[in-house]
Scaffold this motif. Sequence first.
Motif, PDB file in Angstrom:
ATOM      1  N   GLU A  97      25.355  51.327 -19.902  1.00 41.68           N
ATOM      2  CA  GLU A  97      23.988  51.848 -20.057  1.00 41.68           C
ATOM      3  C   GLU A  97      23.679  52.123 -21.521  1.00 41.68           C
ATOM      4  N   ILE A  98      24.635  52.662 -22.248  1.00 46.70           N
ATOM      5  CA  ILE A  98      24.416  52.944 -23.670  1.00 46.70           C
ATOM      6  C   ILE A  98      24.210  51.654 -24.449  1.00 46.70           C
ATOM      7  N   ASN A  99      24.986  50.620 -24.115  1.00 50.84           N
ATOM      8  CA  ASN A  99      24.827  49.328 -24.797  1.00 50.84           C
ATOM      9  C   ASN A  99      23.450  48.721 -24.522  1.00 50.84           C
ATOM     10  N   LYS A 100      22.956  48.890 -23.303  1.00 50.32           N
ATOM     11  CA  LYS A 100      21.649  48.335 -22.963  1.00 50.32           C
ATOM     12  C   LYS A 100      20.525  48.974 -23.767  1.00 50.32           C
ATOM     13  N   MET A 101      20.648  50.240 -24.047  1.00 55.48           N
ATOM     14  CA  MET A 101      19.559  50.949 -24.710  1.00 55.48           C
ATOM     15  C   MET A 101      19.801  51.169 -26.198  1.00 55.48           C
ATOM     16  N   ARG A 102      20.819  50.516 -26.751  1.00 55.28           N
ATOM     17  CA  ARG A 102      21.190  50.765 -28.144  1.00 55.28           C
ATOM     18  C   ARG A 102      20.053  50.432 -29.111  1.00 55.28           C
ATOM     19  N   ASN A 103      19.342  49.337 -28.863  1.00 57.26           N
ATOM     20  CA  ASN A 103      18.279  48.901 -29.762  1.00 57.26           C
ATOM     21  C   ASN A 103      16.879  49.215 -29.240  1.00 57.26           C
ATOM     22  N   VAL A 104      16.813  50.078 -28.232  1.00 57.20           N
ATOM     23  CA  VAL A 104      15.526  50.449 -27.657  1.00 57.20           C
ATOM     24  C   VAL A 104      14.885  51.541 -28.515  1.00 57.20           C
ATOM     25  N   SER A 105      13.594  51.413 -28.802  1.00 58.63           N
ATOM     26  CA  SER A 105      12.922  52.392 -29.659  1.00 58.63           C
ATOM     27  C   SER A 105      12.635  53.696 -28.923  1.00 58.63           C
ATOM     28  N   ASN A 106      12.229  53.612 -27.658  1.00 59.35           N
ATOM     29  CA  ASN A 106      11.931  54.810 -26.871  1.00 59.35           C
ATOM     30  C   ASN A 106      13.009  54.961 -25.801  1.00 59.35           C
ATOM     31  N   LEU A 114      22.002  62.104 -31.323  1.00 59.02           N
ATOM     32  CA  LEU A 114      21.668  61.847 -29.926  1.00 59.02           C
ATOM     33  C   LEU A 114      22.777  61.049 -29.245  1.00 59.02           C
ATOM     34  N   GLU A 115      23.321  60.074 -29.954  1.00 57.36           N
ATOM     35  CA  GLU A 115      24.337  59.209 -29.358  1.00 57.36           C
ATOM     36  C   GLU A 115      25.547  59.991 -28.860  1.00 57.36           C
ATOM     37  N   GLY A 116      25.942  61.025 -29.627  1.00 54.81           N
ATOM     38  CA  GLY A 116      27.087  61.824 -29.212  1.00 54.81           C
ATOM     39  C   GLY A 116      26.869  62.519 -27.878  1.00 54.81           C
ATOM     40  N   HIS A 117      25.646  62.957 -27.618  1.00 54.76           N
ATOM     41  CA  HIS A 117      25.331  63.595 -26.340  1.00 54.76           C
ATOM     42  C   HIS A 117      25.247  62.557 -25.215  1.00 54.76           C
ATOM     43  N   LEU A 118      24.632  61.417 -25.500  1.00 53.28           N
ATOM     44  CA  LEU A 118      24.444  60.415 -24.454  1.00 53.28           C
ATOM     45  C   LEU A 118      25.766  59.823 -23.991  1.00 53.28           C
ATOM     46  N   GLU A 119      26.732  59.740 -24.881  1.00 58.18           N
ATOM     47  CA  GLU A 119      28.039  59.195 -24.505  1.00 58.18           C
ATOM     48  C   GLU A 119      28.731  60.034 -23.438  1.00 58.18           C
ATOM     49  N   GLN A 120      28.384  61.314 -23.358  1.00 60.68           N
ATOM     50  CA  GLN A 120      28.977  62.201 -22.354  1.00 60.68           C
ATOM     51  C   GLN A 120      28.252  62.128 -21.014  1.00 60.68           C
ATOM     52  N   LEU A 121      27.099  61.443 -20.989  1.00 57.78           N
ATOM     53  CA  LEU A 121      26.256  61.455 -19.790  1.00 57.78           C
ATOM     54  C   LEU A 121      26.037  60.078 -19.176  1.00 57.78           C
ATOM     55  N   ILE A 131      21.980  62.765 -11.620  1.00 58.65           N
ATOM     56  CA  ILE A 131      21.728  64.006 -12.352  1.00 58.65           C
ATOM     57  C   ILE A 131      22.119  63.862 -13.819  1.00 58.65           C
ATOM     58  N   TYR A 132      23.260  63.247 -14.093  1.00 57.32           N
ATOM     59  CA  TYR A 132      23.673  63.055 -15.486  1.00 57.32           C
ATOM     60  C   TYR A 132      22.658  62.189 -16.235  1.00 57.32           C
ATOM     61  N   ARG A 133      22.139  61.189 -15.550  1.00 59.28           N
ATOM     62  CA  ARG A 133      21.144  60.332 -16.194  1.00 59.28           C
ATOM     63  C   ARG A 133      19.869  61.117 -16.481  1.00 59.28           C
ATOM     64  N   HIS A 134      19.537  62.045 -15.597  1.00 62.42           N
ATOM     65  CA  HIS A 134      18.348  62.870 -15.854  1.00 62.42           C
ATOM     66  C   HIS A 134      18.584  63.814 -17.034  1.00 62.42           C
ATOM     67  N   ILE A 135      19.768  64.388 -17.130  1.00 60.34           N
ATOM     68  CA  ILE A 135      20.082  65.233 -18.292  1.00 60.34           C
ATOM     69  C   ILE A 135      20.014  64.405 -19.571  1.00 60.34           C
ATOM     70  N   ALA A 136      20.447  63.140 -19.489  1.00 57.07           N
ATOM     71  CA  ALA A 136      20.342  62.242 -20.639  1.00 57.07           C
ATOM     72  C   ALA A 136      18.877  62.024 -21.025  1.00 57.07           C
ATOM     73  N   TRP A 137      18.009  61.914 -20.014  1.00 62.61           N
ATOM     74  CA  TRP A 137      16.575  61.764 -20.307  1.00 62.61           C
ATOM     75  C   TRP A 137      16.036  62.998 -21.016  1.00 62.61           C
ATOM     76  N   LEU A 138      16.380  64.184 -20.530  1.00 60.98           N
ATOM     77  CA  LEU A 138      15.955  65.411 -21.186  1.00 60.98           C
ATOM     78  C   LEU A 138      16.434  65.457 -22.635  1.00 60.98           C
ATOM     79  N   THR A 139      17.679  65.041 -22.851  1.00 55.67           N
ATOM     80  CA  THR A 139      18.255  65.056 -24.197  1.00 55.67           C
ATOM     81  C   THR A 139      17.513  64.092 -25.107  1.00 55.67           C
ATOM     82  N   ALA A 140      17.288  62.866 -24.633  1.00 55.12           N
ATOM     83  CA  ALA A 140      16.584  61.871 -25.448  1.00 55.12           C
ATOM     84  C   ALA A 140      15.162  62.320 -25.743  1.00 55.12           C
ATOM     85  N   LEU A 141      14.503  62.928 -24.766  1.00 56.31           N
ATOM     86  CA  LEU A 141      13.121  63.366 -24.952  1.00 56.31           C
ATOM     87  C   LEU A 141      13.033  64.444 -26.024  1.00 56.31           C
TER      88      LEU A 141
END
Length: 333
Positions: free
Chosen positions: A168-177, A156-163, A111-121
């Motif tokens: 996971e954050i390190n893996k997607m740090r340089n991802v464009s989407n 965005l990073e501040g929100h994702l760090e809570q979720l 669920i937290y990962r899904h909230i992270a998706w909503l936030t990133a979107l």
Amino acid sequence: MHAGRRYSLQEFLLWSRRNIYYLFIVSAVPVWLFKFAGFHWIHIPWAPVTLIGTAAALIAGFRNNATYGRSWEARQIWGAIVNSSRCWGIMSGDFIAVNAPERKRIQQGLIYRHIAWLTALRYQLREPRVWENVRVQAKYKEYSKKYSVQEWESSLEGHLEQLLSKDEINKMRNVSNKATYIIKMQSEHIARLNSQGLIDTLKYVEMVGVLKEFYEQQGQCERIKNFPYPRQYASMSTFFIHLFILMTPLGIISEFNNLGVYGIWLTIPFSMITGWVFLVLENVGESTENPFEGGANDIPITAMSRTIEIDLREMLAENDIPEPLRPVNNILM
């Protein structure tokens, strides 16, 4: 999204104040030339003005209908995201075949990962494009001071760090989407759970189907975001309306001049009123064509994301539930 009963006249005047200044100049200059410079030849018959006005009204109506279609489609997409997100929340708990404490931990991660998706979107949808209006044109910047857009004021990073976890954050740090990558991580997680026997294969297939829905919904949002209302139609509407505004005082100046010594001055207010109606019609279409940019008439994706987050956190039986977002000056973001 305007969440009040209606726009007030004061709000419309604030929104169109720069247009009013422009209309005053365009209307006053011909009157001054006609009255004091003796340029009586600038008067033109009313018939061609009427033809231009009819064409301008038709193309503006066509544009407003098309831009409303873009806005309504965006609202339908986010309505589907709300429904699919609630399904995901239920599946994340009920489809896990382990004891209660372990299930709660897995459900929370999904669920937290899904909230992270909503936030990133929503952060991606709030990014500016060169054809958008609110962060580019001064007339919309002025009105945007009446409300705030969370995605412009925080990272965005501040929100994702809570979720998400640090890995996971390190893996997607340089991802464009980032939104796309979060769904990928979600898929990898449920695939591991299936291989470990924690999710039945049939239920795993159903969860993959929901992830596919999220990808489709994200792609539909990106299509609206990245493909503007065709510029040729938008340009035609703008050119026709401004041509009509320039011609209007020339078409009526002689008629008002025949009313008496001071009748000619009525050309200014009547030209302004006529032009204001057309410019507001133009601005309504322009402010509706990009439903994710952060304008007062946009889809309230931040508030809808918060609604989804509240529903999902309640499924986790959490105590620290965020409050729903409220309109600021009748504007809900």
